[in-house]
Scaffold this motif. Structure first.
Motif, short mmCIF file in Angstrom:
data_model
loop_
_atom_site.label_atom_id
_atom_site.label_comp_id
_atom_site.label_asym_id
_atom_site.label_seq_id
_atom_site.Cartn_x
_atom_site.Cartn_y
_atom_site.Cartn_z
N THR A 1 -13.23 14.80 9.95
CA THR A 1 -13.70 14.82 8.78
C THR A 1 -14.91 15.40 8.61
OG1 THR A 1 -12.37 12.70 8.41
CG2 THR A 1 -13.77 13.38 6.68
N HIS B 1 -15.63 18.47 0.90
CA HIS B 1 -15.12 17.44 1.91
C HIS B 1 -13.62 17.60 2.48
CE1 HIS B 1 -13.19 13.34 3.01
NE2 HIS B 1 -14.38 13.05 3.31
N ARG C 1 -10.66 16.31 5.30
CA ARG C 1 -10.08 15.34 6.29
C ARG C 1 -9.37 16.02 7.45
NH1 ARG C 1 -6.93 9.85 5.71
NH2 ARG C 1 -7.76 8.91 7.86
N HIS C 2 -9.27 15.77 8.69
CA HIS C 2 -8.18 15.91 9.65
C HIS C 2 -8.08 17.47 9.84
CE1 HIS C 2 -6.38 12.14 10.45
NE2 HIS C 2 -6.20 12.04 9.15
#
Length: 405
Positions: free
Chosen positions: A137, A269, A271-272
């Motif tokens: 992340t 931002h 994630r993953h």
């Protein structure tokens, strides 16, 4: 102990098992209008339910896909999704019975590999799944973050309308291709529930596409999250990246350049993302790109160990003989010689020994034999074999799935 039966579900049980799953995941039931749009993405095929009489108390589901493995081959795989047990029937063997039935069906069909994303990491190791790929992340602060002047700035980025996003992105994903170990194909049934509902006319996500010299070669799906408050009325929004893929480094860099150019934004931002994505190196000041977490992403289970090991390639090193134990699919238990020329069953003595879930961790190259040995997940019978296994299974590119299911 509750008396229950495990069997494939019927067409008439699609809606009730879908509602059961949403309750198990603490998500509200869908309305009839929403079910009319997404119901075709919940077919009866590839689903096992646990039933008390005619009432469903558990569900496991999967869909057929393809998985990229080290060496560039794309092989058939089962993507496990939609797993849940009714809250008053947990810890009574319901999940174990359904997972066993599902694995037996995979094996009977000759599926070499199964993959999943784990809501709770402690659940799936006992069914032979190992954490095979990680994701990070990241958060990039704005407006200070800038791409380095030497990062190529070729092509252009355009925004899509909701209708265009639904229509164009599936073909673009196929064009980009499965270029990393761990990436999976997205079948037609994946798109309505996992993409269209986010980007379509009723969704709240935006889509941008990058075009290079040979046409469209990358896309990003993201949401805008307002962080304004009475105390901070001028605080910029956060762009939350849901899906970002590019055919090459230039396309991916261009998409990040676009995200970091959006006005009135305080951070991006995501994630993953791939653990080796060089986002920080793209910036003039790498401190503006922070890694907030590194988590398990894709879990993998060899269903046919011989076929799975033969499907990928290996680096140049002396061969090793690996003893594999599989308690749920005992036909896999045996010795396998792995070398630069491939893999095959053997009667030779084992150099290393491990359970099938640990083999899943090793398979895509995320974890080394050394790491598994130090963690007690791999038994060393020949000390020299560990370094050879490290070299054989290592991949230049970190594995990454990049598809939520």
């Amino acid at each position: 102990m509750t008396d229950f039966d495990v069997r494939p579900i019927t067409d008439d049980e699609r809606r009730s098992t879908f509602d059961l799953l949403r309750r198990a995941l603490h998500v509200p039931r869908v309305t009839g209008e929403v079910w009319a749009r997404v119901g075709e993405s919940w077919p009866a095929a590839r689903k096992f339910g646990a039933f008390e009489g005619g009432t469903p108390i558990g569900i496991v589901s999967s869909f057929d896909t393809e998985l990229a493995v080290p060496g560039g081959r794309v092989v058939p795989a089962a993507a496990v999704e939609g797993v849940g047990v009714r809250a008053d029937r947990t810890r009574r063997g319901v999940l174990s019975a359904m997972m066993a039935a599902q694995l037996a069906e995979f094996a009977a069909r000759g599926v070499p590999l199964a993959v999943l994303h784990a809501s709770e990491p402690t659940i799936y190791g006992r069914f032979g799944y190992g954490s095979a790929a990680l994701g990070k992340t990241v958060r990039v602060t704005r407006p200070a973050a800038r791409l380095h002047e030497r990062v190529p700035a070729a092509g252009e980025v355009r925004m899509l309308t909701p209708e265009e996003a639904v229509r164009e992105i599936p073909a673009l994903y196929r064009r980009i291709g499965l270029h990393r170990p761990g990436m999976i194909a997205r079948p037609p049934r994946w798109w309505p529930i996992s993409h269209d509902r986010h980007v379509g006319p009723d969704g709240d996500h935006l889509v941008a596409v990058h075009s290079g010299p040979d046409g469209d070669d990358g896309f990003v799906v993201y949401a805008t999250i307002s962080h304004r408050s009475p105390e901070s009325p001028d605080r910029g929004a956060v762009l939350d990246v849901h899906d970002l893929h590019g055919a090459d480094p230039a396309a991916r860099a261009a998409l990040w350049r676009f995200l970091l150019s959006v006005d009135l934004v305080s951070a991006v931002h995501a994630r993953h993302r791939p653990v080796d994505e060089p986002l920080a190196v793209l910036l003039t000041d790498h401190r503006h790109a922070g890694t907030l977490a590194v988590e398990d992403d894709l879990w993998l289970r060899p269903v046919d160990v011989a076929a799975a090991l033969a499907a990928r390639t290996y680096r140049a090193a002396g061969p090793v003989v690996v003893a594999v134990t599989d308690r749920l699919l005992p036909a896999n238990t045996g010795h396998y010689e792995v070398g630069p020329d491939g893999a095959r069953r053997t009667d030779a003595a084992a150099d290393l020994a491990l359970d099938v879930d640990a083999l899943g961790m090793l398979y895509l190259g995320q974890w080394t034999a050394t790491a598994l040995a130090e963690a007690g997940r791999l038994e060393v019978r020949d000390a020299g074999a560990v370094a050879r296994a490290d070299e054989l299974f290592t991949t230049v590119t970190a594995p990454w799935c990049g598809t939520h299911f």
